[in-house]
Design a protein around this motif. Sequence first.
Motif, PDB file in Angstrom:
ATOM      1  N   THR A 169      67.999  13.426  90.077  1.00 28.62           N
ATOM      2  CA  THR A 169      69.406  13.417  89.649  1.00 28.62           C
ATOM      3  C   THR A 169      70.090  12.303  90.148  1.00 28.62           C
ATOM      4  OG1 THR A 169      69.300  15.379  89.165  1.00 28.62           O
ATOM      5  CG2 THR A 169      71.385  14.617  89.264  1.00 28.62           C
ATOM      6  N   VAL A 170      70.088  11.988  91.733  1.00 21.06           N
ATOM      7  CA  VAL A 170      70.756  11.308  92.377  1.00 21.06           C
ATOM      8  C   VAL A 170      69.998   9.661  91.803  1.00 21.06           C
ATOM      9  CG1 VAL A 170      71.228  10.005  94.656  1.00 21.06           C
ATOM     10  CG2 VAL A 170      71.526  12.603  94.195  1.00 21.06           C
ATOM     11  N   LYS A 171      68.891   9.425  91.542  1.00 25.03           N
ATOM     12  CA  LYS A 171      68.345   8.329  91.476  1.00 25.03           C
ATOM     13  C   LYS A 171      68.845   7.998  90.041  1.00 25.03           C
ATOM     14  CE  LYS A 171      65.705   4.542  91.215  1.00 25.03           C
ATOM     15  NZ  LYS A 171      64.267   4.486  91.362  1.00 25.03           N
ATOM     16  N   ALA A 172      69.073   8.736  88.976  1.00 23.49           N
ATOM     17  CA  ALA A 172      69.531   8.344  87.750  1.00 23.49           C
ATOM     18  C   ALA A 172      71.063   7.854  87.930  1.00 23.49           C
ATOM     19  CB  ALA A 172      69.726   9.668  86.771  1.00 23.49           C
ATOM     20  N   ALA A 173      71.911   8.806  89.009  1.00 22.79           N
ATOM     21  CA  ALA A 173      73.198   7.941  89.185  1.00 22.79           C
ATOM     22  C   ALA A 173      72.911   6.646  89.682  1.00 22.79           C
ATOM     23  CB  ALA A 173      74.114   8.947  89.906  1.00 22.79           C
ATOM     24  N   ASN A 174      72.205   6.301  90.631  1.00 23.87           N
ATOM     25  CA  ASN A 174      71.766   4.855  91.223  1.00 23.87           C
ATOM     26  C   ASN A 174      71.381   4.065  90.243  1.00 23.87           C
ATOM     27  OD1 ASN A 174      70.602   3.552  93.699  1.00 23.87           O
ATOM     28  ND2 ASN A 174      69.560   2.976  92.360  1.00 23.87           N
ATOM     29  N   GLN A 175      70.665   4.256  89.328  1.00 25.10           N
ATOM     30  CA  GLN A 175      70.226   3.346  88.185  1.00 25.10           C
ATOM     31  C   GLN A 175      71.492   3.031  87.259  1.00 25.10           C
ATOM     32  OE1 GLN A 175      67.868   2.394  89.945  1.00 25.10           O
ATOM     33  NE2 GLN A 175      66.600   2.103  88.219  1.00 25.10           N
ATOM     34  N   LEU A 176      72.398   4.125  87.012  1.00 22.22           N
ATOM     35  CA  LEU A 176      73.397   3.982  86.288  1.00 22.22           C
ATOM     36  C   LEU A 176      74.348   2.813  86.872  1.00 22.22           C
ATOM     37  CD1 LEU A 176      75.444   4.637  83.973  1.00 22.22           C
ATOM     38  CD2 LEU A 176      76.273   6.390  85.424  1.00 22.22           C
ATOM     39  N   ILE A 177      74.626   2.825  88.261  1.00 18.13           N
ATOM     40  CA  ILE A 177      75.410   1.989  89.024  1.00 18.13           C
ATOM     41  C   ILE A 177      74.851   0.448  89.087  1.00 18.13           C
ATOM     42  CG2 ILE A 177      76.350   1.284  91.322  1.00 18.13           C
ATOM     43  CD1 ILE A 177      76.857   4.484  91.579  1.00 18.13           C
ATOM     44  N   VAL A 178      73.683   0.445  89.371  1.00 14.18           N
ATOM     45  CA  VAL A 178      72.888  -0.834  89.473  1.00 14.18           C
ATOM     46  C   VAL A 178      72.858  -1.588  88.115  1.00 14.18           C
ATOM     47  CG1 VAL A 178      70.602  -1.912  89.864  1.00 14.18           C
ATOM     48  CG2 VAL A 178      71.152  -0.071  91.463  1.00 14.18           C
ATOM     49  N   ALA A 179      72.542  -0.867  86.881  1.00 17.74           N
ATOM     50  CA  ALA A 179      72.604  -1.619  85.712  1.00 17.74           C
ATOM     51  C   ALA A 179      74.259  -2.146  85.416  1.00 17.74           C
ATOM     52  CB  ALA A 179      72.032  -0.533  84.518  1.00 17.74           C
ATOM     53  N   ILE A 243      66.879   8.345  80.938  1.00 17.17           N
ATOM     54  CA  ILE A 243      66.981   9.566  81.593  1.00 17.17           C
ATOM     55  C   ILE A 243      68.319   9.810  81.802  1.00 17.17           C
ATOM     56  CG2 ILE A 243      66.715  10.352  83.893  1.00 17.17           C
ATOM     57  CD1 ILE A 243      63.848   8.753  83.859  1.00 17.17           C
ATOM     58  N   VAL A 244      69.125   8.865  82.239  1.00 17.86           N
ATOM     59  CA  VAL A 244      70.714   8.883  82.533  1.00 17.86           C
ATOM     60  C   VAL A 244      71.223   9.309  81.471  1.00 17.86           C
ATOM     61  CG1 VAL A 244      72.767   7.693  83.230  1.00 17.86           C
ATOM     62  CG2 VAL A 244      70.566   7.179  84.343  1.00 17.86           C
ATOM     63  N   THR A 245      71.573   8.963  80.350  1.00 20.59           N
ATOM     64  CA  THR A 245      72.019   9.016  79.090  1.00 20.59           C
ATOM     65  C   THR A 245      71.648  10.640  78.549  1.00 20.59           C
ATOM     66  OG1 THR A 245      70.658   7.808  77.570  1.00 20.59           O
ATOM     67  CG2 THR A 245      72.559   6.835  78.364  1.00 20.59           C
ATOM     68  N   SER A 246      70.361  10.828  78.640  1.00 22.31           N
ATOM     69  CA  SER A 246      70.011  12.004  78.123  1.00 22.31           C
ATOM     70  C   SER A 246      70.521  13.413  79.036  1.00 22.31           C
ATOM     71  CB  SER A 246      68.426  12.327  78.113  1.00 22.31           C
ATOM     72  OG  SER A 246      68.021  13.527  78.116  1.00 22.31           O
ATOM     73  N   ALA A 247      70.528  13.090  80.488  1.00 21.37           N
ATOM     74  CA  ALA A 247      71.089  14.123  81.285  1.00 21.37           C
ATOM     75  C   ALA A 247      72.335  14.146  81.346  1.00 21.37           C
ATOM     76  CB  ALA A 247      70.437  13.487  82.940  1.00 21.37           C
ATOM     77  N   ALA A 248      72.864  13.093  81.239  1.00 22.27           N
ATOM     78  CA  ALA A 248      74.638  13.229  80.944  1.00 22.27           C
ATOM     79  C   ALA A 248      75.091  14.074  79.541  1.00 22.27           C
ATOM     80  CB  ALA A 248      75.090  11.871  80.972  1.00 22.27           C
ATOM     81  N   ARG A 249      74.327  13.811  78.681  1.00 23.36           N
ATOM     82  CA  ARG A 249      74.600  14.584  77.454  1.00 23.36           C
ATOM     83  C   ARG A 249      74.405  16.049  77.762  1.00 23.36           C
ATOM     84  NH1 ARG A 249      70.801  12.346  74.546  1.00 23.36           N
ATOM     85  NH2 ARG A 249      71.944  10.529  73.920  1.00 23.36           N
ATOM     86  N   PRO A 256      80.990   6.342  79.370  1.00 24.42           N
ATOM     87  CA  PRO A 256      81.082   5.402  78.314  1.00 24.42           C
ATOM     88  C   PRO A 256      80.680   4.077  78.670  1.00 24.42           C
ATOM     89  CG  PRO A 256      83.154   5.930  79.305  1.00 24.42           C
ATOM     90  CD  PRO A 256      82.190   7.211  79.579  1.00 24.42           C
ATOM     91  N   LEU A 257      80.963   3.504  79.840  1.00 19.36           N
ATOM     92  CA  LEU A 257      80.443   2.439  80.490  1.00 19.36           C
ATOM     93  C   LEU A 257      78.940   2.324  80.433  1.00 19.36           C
ATOM     94  CD1 LEU A 257      83.071   1.098  82.953  1.00 19.36           C
ATOM     95  CD2 LEU A 257      82.817   0.567  80.625  1.00 19.36           C
ATOM     96  N   GLY A 258      78.496   3.289  81.008  1.00 19.93           N
ATOM     97  CA  GLY A 258      76.959   3.595  81.257  1.00 19.93           C
ATOM     98  C   GLY A 258      76.275   3.435  79.834  1.00 19.93           C
ATOM     99  N   ALA A 259      76.812   4.066  78.709  1.00 20.30           N
ATOM    100  CA  ALA A 259      76.282   4.005  77.547  1.00 20.30           C
ATOM    101  C   ALA A 259      76.099   2.784  76.813  1.00 20.30           C
ATOM    102  CB  ALA A 259      77.066   5.027  76.573  1.00 20.30           C
ATOM    103  N   VAL A 260      77.250   1.919  77.063  1.00 19.14           N
ATOM    104  CA  VAL A 260      77.173   0.538  76.612  1.00 19.14           C
ATOM    105  C   VAL A 260      76.116  -0.275  77.497  1.00 19.14           C
ATOM    106  CG1 VAL A 260      78.582  -1.485  76.614  1.00 19.14           C
ATOM    107  CG2 VAL A 260      79.714   0.473  75.846  1.00 19.14           C
ATOM    108  N   VAL A 261      76.131  -0.051  78.648  1.00 21.28           N
ATOM    109  CA  VAL A 261      75.008  -1.006  79.423  1.00 21.28           C
ATOM    110  C   VAL A 261      73.514  -0.478  79.049  1.00 21.28           C
ATOM    111  CG1 VAL A 261      74.045  -1.278  81.756  1.00 21.28           C
ATOM    112  CG2 VAL A 261      76.659  -1.327  81.584  1.00 21.28           C
ATOM    113  N   ALA A 262      73.418   0.590  78.605  1.00 19.82           N
ATOM    114  CA  ALA A 262      72.171   1.171  78.217  1.00 19.82           C
ATOM    115  C   ALA A 262      71.853   0.650  76.822  1.00 19.82           C
ATOM    116  CB  ALA A 262      72.146   2.639  77.872  1.00 19.82           C
ATOM    117  N   GLN A 263      72.807   0.253  76.042  1.00 19.06           N
ATOM    118  CA  GLN A 263      72.535  -0.210  74.692  1.00 19.06           C
ATOM    119  C   GLN A 263      72.256  -1.721  75.033  1.00 19.06           C
ATOM    120  OE1 GLN A 263      72.616   1.054  71.509  1.00 19.06           O
ATOM    121  NE2 GLN A 263      72.517   2.676  72.341  1.00 19.06           N
TER     122      GLN A 263
END
Length: 292
Positions: A169-179, A243-249, A256-263
């Motif tokens: 879970t923490v790694k998912a948050a890490n990848q959100l910030i990094v992206a 993983i991040v977007t699925s776990a957040a959902r 919102p910003l993470g979803a845009v970066v994922a796209q």
Amino acid sequence: MSEQRTVAVIGLGIMGGPMAANLVRAGHDVIGYNRSREKVDALVAQGGRGAGSVAEAVTGADVVLTMLPDSPDVEGVAGDLLANARPGALWIDASTIRPDVAARLNGAATERGIRMVDAPVSGGEAGAVEGSLSIMVGGTAEDVEAARPVLDAVGSTIVHVGPAGSGQTVKAANQLIVAGTIQLVAEALVFLDAHGVDAEAAVEVLAGGLAGNRILDRKAAGMIAGDYTPGFRVDLHHKDLGIVTSAAREAGVAIPLGAVVAQLMGALRARGHGSLDHSALRLLVEELSGLK
């Protein structure tokens, strides 16, 4: 050395290979397995031992460390690992996988008398080579302490973040910030270029102020040079953002910003750039700006 362990390393790629080499240098008896034999041979040349299968690697090992690309890859080796590892052995999964999969595998390991921690890492290839990875560990306090002599050989920041699955879970948050940070650095560099500013000079002063971050320190030079040799591939970060977007959902959390970066990461991959470093997000900014 008093803390010497026999450590089986499954997955000797961009991250796993250097981690295994650091374990050898730390004095551990390291036996490695990888689907492509040349990676195993490289470990042997550095003082490790090679195995021809997961079963051969884990049999008799005190510790098993897996560093694989995705949840299905870890699940794919779990059967042979759990069937052949000795009771009481410790499984450290350093892969980045779904938190729910990590928790489920932990339960399966416990049923077989095998201890397990999820210990995904951050720091990229450079951190793996330097042995300076940041490692977020999920599991029981006792198992995390048992893992420390091995983790100390590959990382410089090792933090127990909670029960099984918490590391992921923490790694998912890490990848959100990094992206998100890579995307903003990419936008800033294209913006600077458009105004004719010396990007290297700009990065030097930006890195010294409130805008300073590890992406500027480690990635900006390559982005300026247009060198996207993979330290962490777009394909893998695309997977992680899924993983991040699925776990957040599932948690009902808006990103919102993470979803845009994922796209944006998905779009970069769809354009055929999946094998490039994730800093290649700059290419997409240039394309959207009409510069490519």
